[in-house]
Design a protein around this motif. Structure first.
Motif, PDB file in Angstrom:
ATOM      1  N   SER A   1     -36.381   9.757  -9.507  1.00 14.97           N
ATOM      2  CA  SER A   1     -37.468   9.525  -8.555  1.00 14.97           C
ATOM      3  C   SER A   1     -37.239   8.245  -7.760  1.00 14.97           C
ATOM      4  CB  SER A   1     -38.804   9.451  -9.293  1.00 14.97           C
ATOM      5  OG  SER A   1     -39.085  10.674  -9.947  1.00 14.97           O
ATOM      6  N   ARG A   2     -36.736   7.202  -8.432  1.00 10.33           N
ATOM      7  CA  ARG A   2     -36.431   5.960  -7.719  1.00 10.33           C
ATOM      8  C   ARG A   2     -35.319   6.178  -6.703  1.00 10.33           C
ATOM      9  NH1 ARG A   2     -36.398   3.969 -13.199  1.00 10.33           N
ATOM     10  NH2 ARG A   2     -38.418   3.037 -13.703  1.00 10.33           N
ATOM     11  N   ARG A   3     -34.305   6.916  -7.121  1.00 13.41           N
ATOM     12  CA  ARG A   3     -33.143   7.128  -6.249  1.00 13.41           C
ATOM     13  C   ARG A   3     -33.508   7.943  -5.017  1.00 13.41           C
ATOM     14  NH1 ARG A   3     -30.143   9.399  -9.837  1.00 13.41           N
ATOM     15  NH2 ARG A   3     -29.282   7.444 -10.613  1.00 13.41           N
ATOM     16  N   HIS A   4     -34.372   8.925  -5.188  1.00 12.97           N
ATOM     17  CA  HIS A   4     -34.677   9.843  -4.089  1.00 12.97           C
ATOM     18  C   HIS A   4     -36.081   9.632  -3.505  1.00 12.97           C
ATOM     19  CE1 HIS A   4     -30.992  11.961  -5.047  1.00 12.97           C
ATOM     20  NE2 HIS A   4     -31.381  12.102  -6.300  1.00 12.97           N
ATOM     21  N   PHE A   5     -36.736   8.520  -3.883  1.00 15.91           N
ATOM     22  CA  PHE A   5     -38.071   8.200  -3.360  1.00 15.91           C
ATOM     23  C   PHE A   5     -39.052   9.356  -3.582  1.00 15.91           C
ATOM     24  CE2 PHE A   5     -34.873   5.924  -0.869  1.00 15.91           C
ATOM     25  CZ  PHE A   5     -35.243   4.614  -1.121  1.00 15.91           C
TER      26      PHE A   5
ATOM     27  N   MET B   1     -47.246  15.213 -21.046  1.00  6.49           N
ATOM     28  CA  MET B   1     -46.499  16.053 -20.113  1.00  6.49           C
ATOM     29  C   MET B   1     -46.042  15.225 -18.921  1.00  6.49           C
ATOM     30  SD  MET B   1     -47.587  19.685 -18.364  1.00  6.49           S
ATOM     31  CE  MET B   1     -48.950  18.990 -17.432  1.00  6.49           C
ATOM     32  N   GLY B   2     -44.809  15.421 -18.511  1.00  6.87           N
ATOM     33  CA  GLY B   2     -44.290  14.745 -17.331  1.00  6.87           C
ATOM     34  C   GLY B   2     -43.839  15.766 -16.301  1.00  6.87           C
ATOM     35  N   ILE B   3     -44.219  15.558 -15.055  1.00  6.24           N
ATOM     36  CA  ILE B   3     -43.868  16.512 -13.996  1.00  6.24           C
ATOM     37  C   ILE B   3     -43.443  15.769 -12.729  1.00  6.24           C
ATOM     38  CG2 ILE B   3     -45.458  18.270 -14.870  1.00  6.24           C
ATOM     39  CD1 ILE B   3     -47.337  17.584 -12.548  1.00  6.24           C
ATOM     40  N   ARG B   4     -42.615  16.414 -11.940  1.00  3.51           N
ATOM     41  CA  ARG B   4     -42.307  15.937 -10.589  1.00  3.51           C
ATOM     42  C   ARG B   4     -43.353  16.514  -9.637  1.00  3.51           C
ATOM     43  NH1 ARG B   4     -37.085  16.885 -12.731  1.00  3.51           N
ATOM     44  NH2 ARG B   4     -35.658  15.110 -12.490  1.00  3.51           N
ATOM     45  N   ILE B   5     -43.819  15.697  -8.702  1.00  2.81           N
ATOM     46  CA  ILE B   5     -44.811  16.170  -7.732  1.00  2.81           C
ATOM     47  C   ILE B   5     -44.393  15.720  -6.329  1.00  2.81           C
ATOM     48  CG2 ILE B   5     -46.749  16.234  -9.350  1.00  2.81           C
ATOM     49  CD1 ILE B   5     -47.615  13.507  -8.243  1.00  2.81           C
ATOM     50  N   GLN B   6     -44.934  16.385  -5.323  1.00  2.05           N
ATOM     51  CA  GLN B   6     -44.727  15.960  -3.944  1.00  2.05           C
ATOM     52  C   GLN B   6     -45.943  15.202  -3.417  1.00  2.05           C
ATOM     53  OE1 GLN B   6     -43.680  19.666  -1.899  1.00  2.05           O
ATOM     54  NE2 GLN B   6     -41.536  19.014  -1.892  1.00  2.05           N
ATOM     55  N   HIS B   7     -47.138  15.646  -3.839  1.00  2.00           N
ATOM     56  CA  HIS B   7     -48.376  15.041  -3.380  1.00  2.00           C
ATOM     57  C   HIS B   7     -49.259  14.729  -4.586  1.00  2.00           C
ATOM     58  CE1 HIS B   7     -47.105  16.396   0.572  1.00  2.00           C
ATOM     59  NE2 HIS B   7     -46.974  17.611   0.086  1.00  2.00           N
ATOM     60  N   LEU B   8     -50.129  13.747  -4.459  1.00  2.21           N
ATOM     61  CA  LEU B   8     -50.995  13.360  -5.562  1.00  2.21           C
ATOM     62  C   LEU B   8     -51.868  14.515  -6.045  1.00  2.21           C
ATOM     63  CD1 LEU B   8     -52.073   9.842  -4.273  1.00  2.21           C
ATOM     64  CD2 LEU B   8     -50.487  10.337  -6.135  1.00  2.21           C
ATOM     65  N   GLU B   9     -52.326  15.343  -5.104  1.00  2.71           N
ATOM     66  CA  GLU B   9     -53.202  16.453  -5.494  1.00  2.71           C
ATOM     67  C   GLU B   9     -52.486  17.520  -6.319  1.00  2.71           C
ATOM     68  OE1 GLU B   9     -52.322  16.986  -0.998  1.00  2.71           O
ATOM     69  OE2 GLU B   9     -52.772  15.353  -2.419  1.00  2.71           O
TER      70      GLU B   9
END
Length: 353
Positions: A214-218, A266-274
């Motif tokens: 996530s840091r690498r790809h913002f 649980m950990g997930i990748r998201i695009q938007h906060l919602e």
């Protein structure tokens, strides 16, 4: 009597030679040598044991649609197309591979058998009259086949050939069992047996990789703390049902762990906060299904706290924030979002005045 004695002596010498280096092979298997190295050793050992036969090693898939030679040499290259694939596969070989209940087979007079017609030129060129075959499944979708072709004037007694085939099958079975045991041990060290979910250390390692990406790809990520509200003694069967529902509800690439007795994380990748709210709403809706009302843990409800990266840059701070958010519900079912130290019912409230 003399012929019988002569045969028994040949059998003794054959068996003695066959098992002479068995301790070395077992040692290689026990040390977890590479599959390719082991297969190469087995091939060389079997060909040395059967000097008057020609051994052909083939791998196919369980549907018997993809066929490959394990080793190419000056004898078998005539069976291959320019791109290295078997030009044709005899029906006898397809039938044999598709019949795991019969792992051994011997065919005589093969140049004249209809089931072997595709390889007749190959047989006549090298004078092969008989073939003995053995098949072993690796349990992962591949079938390993060994074919020992013989000439009529140097045929080995059927019992001795059977011993050689059995030995080869045992070697392969041992390797595949070892690989399966390695996999189970690896899975066992990473997953909690009471829930089937990741153990804490495995989740931490995996989610830290997510954070690095996530840091690498913002990119954004979210961490959920899911806390059971039930105060009764944990029933392992009910806990496993709860964990299974979580697994079925989340995406395949989401990480889900059993942190302690009453908490899943649980950990997930998201695009938007919602996106995190959508997941939380989906989880709560699934758990409210009337068919699950008999499960006391689920019936008591779950509080969900959610924290976000990059607002929190480490797993430790994310988990602490998510836990505080879950506790802010004061033992009521639902979810809360932590954002810059405050708790919200919806991400739409983050920037409201």
């Amino acid at each position: 009597m003399r012929s019988r004695i002569a045969y028994l002596e040949r059998e003794r010498d054959f068996i003695k030679d066959l098992y002479s280096d068995m301790p070395q092979m077992l040692r290689m298997i026990s040390k977890g040598a590479l599959l390719s190295s082991l297969l190469n050793s087995f091939k060389n050992r079997l060909q040395a044991q059967l000097p008057n036969a020609y051994c052909l090693f083939i791998v196919c898939d369980k549907e018997c649609s993809q066929w490959h030679l394990q080793y190419v040499d000056s004898i078998n290259e005539s069976l291959l197309s320019p791109n290295g694939r078997l030009v044709t596969v005899p029906q006898a070989l397809i039938t044999f591979a598709a019949t795991p209940s019969c792992p051994k087979r011997h065919d005589m007079n093969i140049p004249n058998l209809l089931e072997w017609k595709h390889w007749q030129v190959f047989f006549e060129r090298h004078g092969f009259s008989d073939v003995s075959m053995v098949s072993v499944s690796d349990g992962q979708g591949s079938i390993y086949l060994m074919l020992a072709f013989q000439r009529e004037d140097t045929l080995l007694e059927g019992e001795l050939m059977g011993l050689a085939l059995d030995s080869y099958a045992s070697w392969l079975d041992s390797v595949f069992e070892r690989e399966k045991a390695d996999y189970l041990l690896l899975e066992g060290s990473h997953r909690d047996p009471s829930t089937g979910l990741l153990r804490r250390f495995s989740f931490d390692n995996s989610f830290n990789i997510v954070l690095k990406d996530s840091r690498r790809h913002f990119q954004r990520a979210a961490l959920f703390s899911l806390r059971l509200l039930s105060t009764s003694t944990i029933d392992e069967g009910e806990l496993k049902v709860w964990a299974g529902i979580m697994q079925d509800t989340v995406r395949d690439n989401d990480l889900l762990a059993h942190y302690d007795e009453r908490e899943l994380v649980m950990g997930i990748r998201i695009q938007h906060l919602e996106d995190a709210e959508i997941v939380a709403t989906k989880l709560l809706k699934t758990l409210s299904d009337s068919s699950l009302s008999s499960n006391r843990l689920i019936r008591a409800g779950v509080s969900i706290g959610i924290a976000f990266y990059p607002e929190h840059s480490s797993l430790e701070s994310l988990h602490q924030a998510a836990s505080f958010a879950a506790n802010s519900l004061h033992n009521l079912p639902g979810y809360r979002l932590e954002f810059h130290g405050a708790y919200y019912e919806s991400s739409s409230d983050f920037y409201s005045l």
